[in-house]
Scaffold this motif. Sequence first.
Motif, PDB file in Angstrom:
ATOM      1  N   PRO A   1       0.747  -1.221  -0.046  1.00 41.71           N
ATOM      2  CA  PRO A   1      -0.042  -0.022  -0.002  1.00 41.71           C
ATOM      3  C   PRO A   1       0.864   1.450  -0.048  1.00 41.71           C
ATOM      4  N   ALA A   2       1.961   1.145   0.863  1.00 38.30           N
ATOM      5  CA  ALA A   2       2.872   2.384   0.657  1.00 38.30           C
ATOM      6  C   ALA A   2       3.415   2.759  -0.637  1.00 38.30           C
ATOM      7  N   LEU A   3       3.792   1.700  -1.534  1.00 43.67           N
ATOM      8  CA  LEU A   3       4.275   1.832  -2.780  1.00 43.67           C
ATOM      9  C   LEU A   3       3.167   2.268  -3.655  1.00 43.67           C
TER      10      LEU A   3
ATOM     11  N   GLU B   1       1.362  10.333  -3.210  1.00 40.91           N
ATOM     12  CA  GLU B   1       1.358  10.518  -1.643  1.00 40.91           C
ATOM     13  C   GLU B   1       2.215   9.697  -0.750  1.00 40.91           C
ATOM     14  N   TYR B   2       2.774  10.452   0.206  1.00 41.51           N
ATOM     15  CA  TYR B   2       3.634   9.861   1.166  1.00 41.51           C
ATOM     16  C   TYR B   2       3.139   9.397   2.374  1.00 41.51           C
ATOM     17  N   ASP B   3       1.944   9.970   2.890  1.00 39.34           N
ATOM     18  CA  ASP B   3       1.549   9.563   4.188  1.00 39.34           C
ATOM     19  C   ASP B   3       1.570   8.198   4.671  1.00 39.34           C
ATOM     20  N   VAL B   4       1.180   6.996   3.527  1.00 38.54           N
ATOM     21  CA  VAL B   4       1.113   5.594   3.857  1.00 38.54           C
ATOM     22  C   VAL B   4       2.794   5.072   4.072  1.00 38.54           C
TER      23      VAL B   4
ATOM     24  N   ARG C   1      13.410  -0.432  -0.320  1.00 41.35           N
ATOM     25  CA  ARG C   1      12.373  -0.663  -1.358  1.00 41.35           C
ATOM     26  C   ARG C   1      11.672   0.995  -1.636  1.00 41.35           C
ATOM     27  N   LEU C   2      11.400   1.826  -0.536  1.00 40.89           N
ATOM     28  CA  LEU C   2      11.019   3.077  -0.777  1.00 40.89           C
ATOM     29  C   LEU C   2      11.905   4.103  -1.352  1.00 40.89           C
TER      30      LEU C   2
END
Length: 348
Positions: free
Chosen positions: A41-43, A50-53, A76-77
């Motif tokens: 979900p973050a990717l 969007e950076y919040d996740v 990974r990020l």
Amino acid sequence: MALFRAVIGTARMVRHAPRLAADLPADDAVLLDAPDDRLAPALLAAGHGEYDVAAKLLAGTREAAEWENRDRYLLRLATFAQARGDWFEAWQCAAPHDPDALLVKAELAVRHAWESPARAELLREAAPLITAAAEADPRDPVPWRIALDHARGRGASRTGFNALWAQAVRRSPHHYGCHAAALQYLSASWYGSHRECLDFAERAAADALPGSLVRALPVRGAFAYLSGPGRSSVPAGRLHAAADCAIELSAAYEAGDPYPAEVRNLLAYVLVRLERWSDALEQLRLIGPYATSFPWDRISEDPLGQFLELRDGVRLEVAAATPLRAGRPRAQRRSGGIRSGRTRSGRA
């Protein structure tokens, strides 16, 4: 006799190869560096700018002291931010002193320096960013993993390396990322030797807790030996023992678990180099759909293609060695072979 053996080998492959493929995911089901359920979900959100996740994910690992996951997710990020940096730029603007944003910033700076012809200068400029990330949360060992990578790039002395290593293990005695970074500094490709590298790996594995990825550090040392420059007199038995240690660790996790996927991919490579085909096939079954860039990107520009090609080759080797009327082959330990090969140098 040679013709007879060739005919029998072909018959064995025809008989057994399809059955041996039954437990392996189809080629199109295998993904390279597939994210787990927390990272995906973050990717996805980052893909939408969007950076919040991502911020919540890294904050959660820091608050829960999940240092292994923190480092994995950071890597990974940061890779995603190298290709699509808009979401991270927004994060920095919104929270310039956020410990997690500072960590990503430090990782990106060191990566950029490694990839630039002006490496030495850029690494000097990155040093304050690593310090800022370390000071943002003094408990966190991950900035010290970055510092160890940084030290290797700038040719730090052994005294300087030892000081950084002491800071890392003070925060997390069994952090895999810090151990892997230290192992590379001590390898024959950089500032140590094959024996020193393996000595370090074996001591660390012996001291590690059950289930710790550090238990697989000797197989990483074996990889450094098999892919590194020159060949000192390291006994083959030592390489087989490293593989056995990693097999034991791998057995502690469920098949298809993404957490030990990189260790299992690395172990499969080493087992192939040792010509332990049945053991390698078992690890390929345990890997399932989770191919990882490392180590395949060290030997090919197409790591996923290399993984799939090797998987087919291992299956055929096992099939050719299985008697025509046999059932599933048992794992073959310590077959003794070490094939030569060339690998591309790299950071990891």
